[in-house]
Design a protein around this motif. Structure first.
Motif, mmCIF file in Angstrom:
data_model
loop_
_atom_site.group_PDB
_atom_site.id
_atom_site.type_symbol
_atom_site.label_atom_id
_atom_site.label_comp_id
_atom_site.label_asym_id
_atom_site.label_seq_id
_atom_site.Cartn_x
_atom_site.Cartn_y
_atom_site.Cartn_z
ATOM 1 N N GLU A 1 5.407 0.483 -11.630
ATOM 2 C CA GLU A 1 5.047 1.427 -12.692
ATOM 3 C C GLU A 1 5.083 2.889 -12.234
ATOM 4 O O GLU A 1 5.055 3.798 -13.055
ATOM 5 N N LEU A 2 5.179 3.134 -10.930
ATOM 6 C CA LEU A 2 5.240 4.500 -10.421
ATOM 7 C C LEU A 2 6.634 4.921 -9.966
ATOM 8 O O LEU A 2 6.837 6.084 -9.639
ATOM 9 N N VAL A 3 7.570 3.998 -9.960
ATOM 10 C CA VAL A 3 8.901 4.307 -9.428
ATOM 11 C C VAL A 3 9.577 5.431 -10.201
ATOM 12 O O VAL A 3 10.058 6.396 -9.611
ATOM 13 N N ALA A 4 9.646 5.341 -11.531
ATOM 14 C CA ALA A 4 10.317 6.380 -12.315
ATOM 15 C C ALA A 4 9.633 7.729 -12.147
ATOM 16 O O ALA A 4 10.291 8.760 -12.016
ATOM 17 N N GLU A 5 8.301 7.712 -12.130
ATOM 18 C CA GLU A 5 7.558 8.972 -11.960
ATOM 19 C C GLU A 5 7.786 9.558 -10.572
ATOM 20 O O GLU A 5 7.954 10.759 -10.403
ATOM 21 N N ALA B 1 21.261 1.863 -4.964
ATOM 22 C CA ALA B 1 22.107 2.531 -3.961
ATOM 23 C C ALA B 1 21.365 2.672 -2.634
ATOM 24 O O ALA B 1 21.949 2.468 -1.565
ATOM 25 N N MET B 2 20.079 3.008 -2.706
ATOM 26 C CA MET B 2 19.300 3.131 -1.478
ATOM 27 C C MET B 2 19.177 1.774 -0.779
ATOM 28 O O MET B 2 19.292 1.690 0.451
ATOM 29 N N ARG B 3 18.973 0.711 -1.552
ATOM 30 C CA ARG B 3 18.879 -0.637 -0.948
ATOM 31 C C ARG B 3 20.206 -1.061 -0.320
ATOM 32 O O ARG B 3 20.223 -1.823 0.635
ATOM 33 N N ALA B 4 21.316 -0.564 -0.846
ATOM 34 C CA ALA B 4 22.633 -0.916 -0.317
ATOM 35 C C ALA B 4 22.896 -0.284 1.050
ATOM 36 O O ALA B 4 23.808 -0.692 1.743
ATOM 37 N N VAL C 1 8.708 2.699 3.329
ATOM 38 C CA VAL C 1 7.924 3.429 2.341
ATOM 39 C C VAL C 1 8.698 3.713 1.054
ATOM 40 O O VAL C 1 8.122 3.767 -0.027
ATOM 41 N N PHE C 2 10.010 3.866 1.131
ATOM 42 C CA PHE C 2 10.797 4.178 -0.056
ATOM 43 C C PHE C 2 10.719 3.084 -1.118
ATOM 44 O O PHE C 2 10.879 3.343 -2.294
ATOM 45 N N PHE C 3 10.487 1.858 -0.685
ATOM 46 C CA PHE C 3 10.460 0.740 -1.627
ATOM 47 C C PHE C 3 9.056 0.154 -1.799
ATOM 48 O O PHE C 3 8.896 -0.888 -2.409
ATOM 49 N N ALA D 1 0.854 -1.193 0.000
ATOM 50 C CA ALA D 1 0.000 0.000 0.000
ATOM 51 C C ALA D 1 0.883 1.233 0.000
ATOM 52 O O ALA D 1 1.880 1.292 0.707
ATOM 53 N N VAL D 2 0.529 2.198 -0.798
ATOM 54 C CA VAL D 2 1.246 3.463 -0.816
ATOM 55 C C VAL D 2 0.331 4.517 -0.220
ATOM 56 O O VAL D 2 -0.795 4.696 -0.664
ATOM 57 N N VAL D 3 0.821 5.179 0.801
ATOM 58 C CA VAL D 3 0.045 6.213 1.456
ATOM 59 C C VAL D 3 0.496 7.561 0.913
ATOM 60 O O VAL D 3 1.683 7.866 0.916
ATOM 61 N N VAL D 4 -0.434 8.342 0.431
ATOM 62 C CA VAL D 4 -0.122 9.670 -0.081
ATOM 63 C C VAL D 4 -0.420 10.670 1.025
ATOM 64 O O VAL D 4 -1.502 10.678 1.597
#
Length: 102
Positions: free
Chosen positions: A59-63, A39-42, A52-54, A5-8
């Motif tokens: 389909e929304l990651v690049a945006e 890099a963030m996962r590292a 929340v970062f991951f 779930a992504v919380v806005v």
């Protein structure tokens, strides 16, 4: 089946970052999102892999993560030690290239 779930949240709800009015430069870097996420996962001690970062759908990651925002600290030729007021730009007037003019 797991569902992420992504919380806005509103801008005022974010525990980090700067106000839009302070941003002077916006660089579109969606071509580098995969490297950014790797890099963030590292840095597992700083960013939880299940946080929340991951949690964004692929389909929304690049945006969501494709823009980088900066605040101009000083203009070329100015002394670094002198405090400089931030001269923020409206989104359509923001600088787009960190190396332009160099």
């Amino acid at each position: 089946m797991a569902v992420a779930a992504v919380v806005v949240v509103g801008d005022d709800d974010l525990p980090f970052g700067n106000a839009d009015e302070e941003i002077t430069t916006e660089v579109y870097a969606a071509a580098h999102v995969d490297a950014k996420m790797a890099a963030m996962r590292a840095h597992r001690s700083q960013i939880a892999a299940d946080g929340v970062f991951f949690a964004y759908p692929e389909e929304l990651v690049a945006e969501s993560w494709g823009n980088e925002y900066y605040i101009l600290a000083r203009r070329a030729g100015e002394q670094a030690a002198e405090p400089q007021p931030t001269t923020a730009a409206a989104p359509e007037a923001r600088e787009r290239d960190l190396f332009e003019g160099l």
